[in-house]
Design a protein around this motif. Structure first.
Motif, PDB file in Angstrom:
ATOM      1  N   LYS A 104      65.668  23.850 115.858  1.00 52.65           N
ATOM      2  CA  LYS A 104      66.831  24.701 116.113  1.00 52.65           C
ATOM      3  C   LYS A 104      66.834  25.156 117.555  1.00 52.65           C
ATOM      4  N   LYS A 105      65.684  25.650 118.008  1.00 53.08           N
ATOM      5  CA  LYS A 105      65.618  26.221 119.354  1.00 53.08           C
ATOM      6  C   LYS A 105      65.832  25.143 120.413  1.00 53.08           C
ATOM      7  N   PHE A 155      69.648  24.140 120.541  1.00 50.52           N
ATOM      8  CA  PHE A 155      70.528  25.133 121.137  1.00 50.52           C
ATOM      9  C   PHE A 155      70.195  25.391 122.606  1.00 50.52           C
ATOM     10  N   PHE A 156      68.977  25.203 123.001  1.00 49.51           N
ATOM     11  CA  PHE A 156      68.623  25.360 124.405  1.00 49.51           C
ATOM     12  C   PHE A 156      69.313  24.275 125.222  1.00 49.51           C
ATOM     13  N   SER A 169      72.100  22.674 124.412  1.00 49.78           N
ATOM     14  CA  SER A 169      73.541  22.923 124.433  1.00 49.78           C
ATOM     15  C   SER A 169      73.868  24.099 125.326  1.00 49.78           C
ATOM     16  N   LEU A 170      72.980  25.083 125.390  1.00 49.18           N
ATOM     17  CA  LEU A 170      73.198  26.251 126.240  1.00 49.18           C
ATOM     18  C   LEU A 170      73.219  25.863 127.712  1.00 49.18           C
ATOM     19  N   ALA A 184      76.442  23.712 128.327  1.00 49.80           N
ATOM     20  CA  ALA A 184      77.693  24.456 128.263  1.00 49.80           C
ATOM     21  C   ALA A 184      77.812  25.476 129.395  1.00 49.80           C
ATOM     22  N   VAL A 239      81.162  29.423 118.170  1.00 50.02           N
ATOM     23  CA  VAL A 239      81.730  29.653 119.497  1.00 50.02           C
ATOM     24  C   VAL A 239      82.231  28.303 119.993  1.00 50.02           C
ATOM     25  N   VAL A 269      79.552  25.317 119.172  1.00 51.31           N
ATOM     26  CA  VAL A 269      78.173  25.601 118.777  1.00 51.31           C
ATOM     27  C   VAL A 269      78.238  26.651 117.681  1.00 51.31           C
ATOM     28  N   LEU A 311      77.021  28.023 113.315  1.00 46.79           N
ATOM     29  CA  LEU A 311      76.255  27.988 112.074  1.00 46.79           C
ATOM     30  C   LEU A 311      77.216  27.920 110.898  1.00 46.79           C
ATOM     31  N   LYS A 355      70.415  26.564  99.255  1.00 49.11           N
ATOM     32  CA  LYS A 355      71.015  27.189 100.439  1.00 49.11           C
ATOM     33  C   LYS A 355      70.853  26.212 101.599  1.00 49.11           C
ATOM     34  N   TYR A 399      73.109  24.020 111.658  1.00 50.37           N
ATOM     35  CA  TYR A 399      73.274  24.491 113.032  1.00 50.37           C
ATOM     36  C   TYR A 399      73.905  23.344 113.805  1.00 50.37           C
ATOM     37  N   PHE A 452      66.955  25.100 101.676  1.00 49.92           N
ATOM     38  CA  PHE A 452      66.115  25.860 100.759  1.00 49.92           C
ATOM     39  C   PHE A 452      66.519  25.553  99.322  1.00 49.92           C
ATOM     40  N   HIS A 467      61.327  24.331 100.950  1.00 46.18           N
ATOM     41  CA  HIS A 467      62.061  24.356 102.220  1.00 46.18           C
ATOM     42  C   HIS A 467      61.745  23.131 103.062  1.00 46.18           C
ATOM     43  N   ILE A 494      55.712  26.700 100.292  1.00 47.53           N
ATOM     44  CA  ILE A 494      54.587  27.257 101.042  1.00 47.53           C
ATOM     45  C   ILE A 494      53.750  28.176 100.169  1.00 47.53           C
TER      46      ILE A 494
END
Lengths: 146, 237
Positions: free
Chosen positions: B6-7, B10-11, B13-14, B17, B73, B84, B86, B108, B112, B139, B163, B206
Motif C-alpha cells: 500500500k505504502k 501510494f508513494f 502516485s504521490l 501527481a 481524490v 487515487v 479507497l 471485507k 487501494y 479479510f 487475511h 495470524i
C-alpha cells in the motif's frame, strides 16, 4: 491549497496503520482477573449461572520481536509459566495463547473469543458445545486494566 | 507483511501527481453502493459445506449482496483523468441450522486504487473511463452464532480471521452531472469492476498460528471478483 489537500489526503491513506499492530497495542499491558462466570445450558436454555471471584494477573507484552510473551501470576492453569500470544487481524475477535514447556514436554494452544476490549476492560469467553452447535457451557473471564 | 505494498503504491502516485498539481483540476469524491461478488474457491467450499451438513441445515450456506463505500481524490488535466482512492466493500454468507444456530463468513475487501483514464465533459455531464492498478486487503472472518445469541470465533476448522494482500486491475466507468452552475458539485453514478486479480494468495489466520482457510481439503483464496454500483457526490476543489 490544492497541493496541501492532495498530499494530506494521500498521506492519510498511505499511513493507515496495520490493524493487527493496532489490536496488539490495545491488548498489551497488565490485566487483573476480577471474576469468572460459568453458565450452563440445556437445549440452549440457561439453567445455571455462577460467579467465582478470583484474583490473578496476566501481563501481555507487546514487543517488536517475533514473539509476544504473556506472563501469569496466581493464574490457573498457567501458574507462573509464560506463553506466546497473538490476536486476530482486522476486528479484535480472538486472542490466542500458545503455552510450551520443554522441560515437561508439553505444549498446547487455546483461542478465546474477545467479547469486549477497551482501555479499561476486557471480557474473554469460551464455549463448550456439542457437534450440533448446542451450547452446554459458557465461561466468561472479566479483566480490568491495572 | 514486512513490505507494505500500500505504502509503496501510494508513494509512487504521490510523487507522480505532485508534479502535475499546479496544472490539474482536483476534486474529492464520496460514494456508496451495492454489488455482487463471486469466488470460485469459496463456491467450492460452499457446496462442500452444504453437502456435509445437509442433515442438520435449515437454510443452506449462501452469499448476500455486497455493500460499501468509496473515498477518492481525482485530478483532471484536459481529457486526462487520474484518481487515487479507497473502495471498501463487505459481503456476508450465512447458513442456519435446525436448532437456530448459524455459521457466518464475513468478507471485507479494501481496494487501494490508482486510476488513470479518459474524462470528457459535455452538455452538463461528464463521462469517465479509467483503469489502473490496485492493492487489495482481503479479510475473511468466520464464526458461529449459537441459538443463545452468543458468537464464538474459536469453533470449527474455519475459525477466526484470515487475511492476505494482493494486486489487481480495476475498471471504472462513471457518469456525472453537475448540480450547480459553477460546476463545483456533481452527482455521479459509477460501475466499478474488480475482475482481474493478478494474485490468488493464501489467506492466513495470524491468531491461529498462521493456518490457512481450508475446509474439507478445499482452500479459500483471494480470488473474489466484484462488480459494484455506486452513487455519490463530487466536489471540485
Amino acid at each position: 491549497m490544492k497541493t496541501v489537500l492532495f498530499i494530506t489526503l494521500s498521506l492519510s491513506l498511505l499511513l493507515s496503520c496495520s490493524k493487527q499492530e493496532r489490536n496488539k497495542r490495545m491488548f498489551a499491558g497488565n490485566w487483573v482477573l476480577k471474576n469468572i462466570n460459568t453458565k450452563k445450558y440445556v437445549n440452549n436454555e440457561e439453567t445455571e449461572s455462577k460467579d467465582t471471584t478470583y484474583y490473578g494477573v496476566m501481563q501481555l507484552q507487546n514487543t517488536t520481536g517475533v514473539e509476544n510473551h504473556a506472563y501469569f501470576t496466581r493464574f490457573e492453569p498457567f501458574n507462573s509459566n509464560y506463553s506466546n500470544w497473538d490476536v486476530s487481524d482486522n476486528e479484535p475477535n480472538v486472542i490466542r495463547f500458545y503455552l510450551m514447556n520443554l522441560d515437561l514436554g508439553f505444549n498446547f494452544s487455546y483461542n478465546f473469543t474477545v467479547e469486549k476490549i477497551n482501555s479499561k476492560k476486557m471480557i474473554l469467553t469460551s464455549f463448550i458445545s456439542d457437534n450440533d452447535l448446542n451450547v452446554q457451557e459458557k465461561l466468561t473471564w472479566e479483566f480490568t486494566k491495572e | 507483511m514486512p513490505f507494505s505494498m500500500k505504502k509503496c503504491l501510494f508513494f509512487i502516485s504521490l510523487i507522480f501527481a505532485s508534479q502535475l498539481l499546479s496544472q490539474i483540476d482536483l476534486s474529492l469524491k464520496l460514494g456508496a453502493g451495492v454489488g455482487f461478488s463471486k469466488s470460485e474457491t469459496f463456491n467450492s467450499v460452499q457446496d462442500s459445506y452444504n453437502t456435509y451438513n445437509a442433515a442438520t441445515l435449515k437454510n443452506n450456506l449462501s452469499i448476500g449482496i455486497s455493500k460499501g463505500f468509496t473515498v477518492e481524490v481525482d485530478g483532471k488535466f484536459d481529457n486526462l483523468f487520474m484518481g487515487v482512492g479507497l473502495t471498501s466493500f463487505r459481503t456476508s454468507a450465512s447458513a442456519k441450522f435446525s436448532n437456530e444456530a448459524k455459521r457466518y463468513f464475513d468478507f471485507k475487501h479494501n481496494f487501494y486504487n490508482v486510476l488513470i483514464g479518459f474524462s470528457r465533459h459535455k452538455a452538463g455531464g461528464e463521462l469517465t473511463i479509467a483503469s489502473g492498478i490496485c492493492v487489495t486487503d482481503y479479510f475473511l472472518t468466520s464464526y458461529v452464532e449459537y441459538a443463545t445469541g452468543d458468537r464464538d470465533y474459536s469453533y470449527g476448522s474455519l475459525q477466526g480471521t484470515y487475511h492476505t494482500n494482493g494486486f489487481g486491475i480495476p475498471l471504472m466507468i462513471e457518469y456525472g452531472k453537475h448540480l450547480d452552475d459553477n460546476l463545483k458539485y456533481f452527482i455521479y453514478s459509477r460501475c466499478q469492476i474488480q475482475a482481474i486479480s493478478a494474485t490468488k494468495f493464501t489467506l492466513f489466520n495470524i491468531a491461529n498460528g498462521q493456518t490457512s482457510a481450508i475446509y474439507e481439503g478445499v482452500e479459500i483464496l483471494d480470488d473474489r471478483k466484484q462488480i459494484l454500483f455506486e452513487l455519490g457526490l463530487k466536489y471540485n476543489l
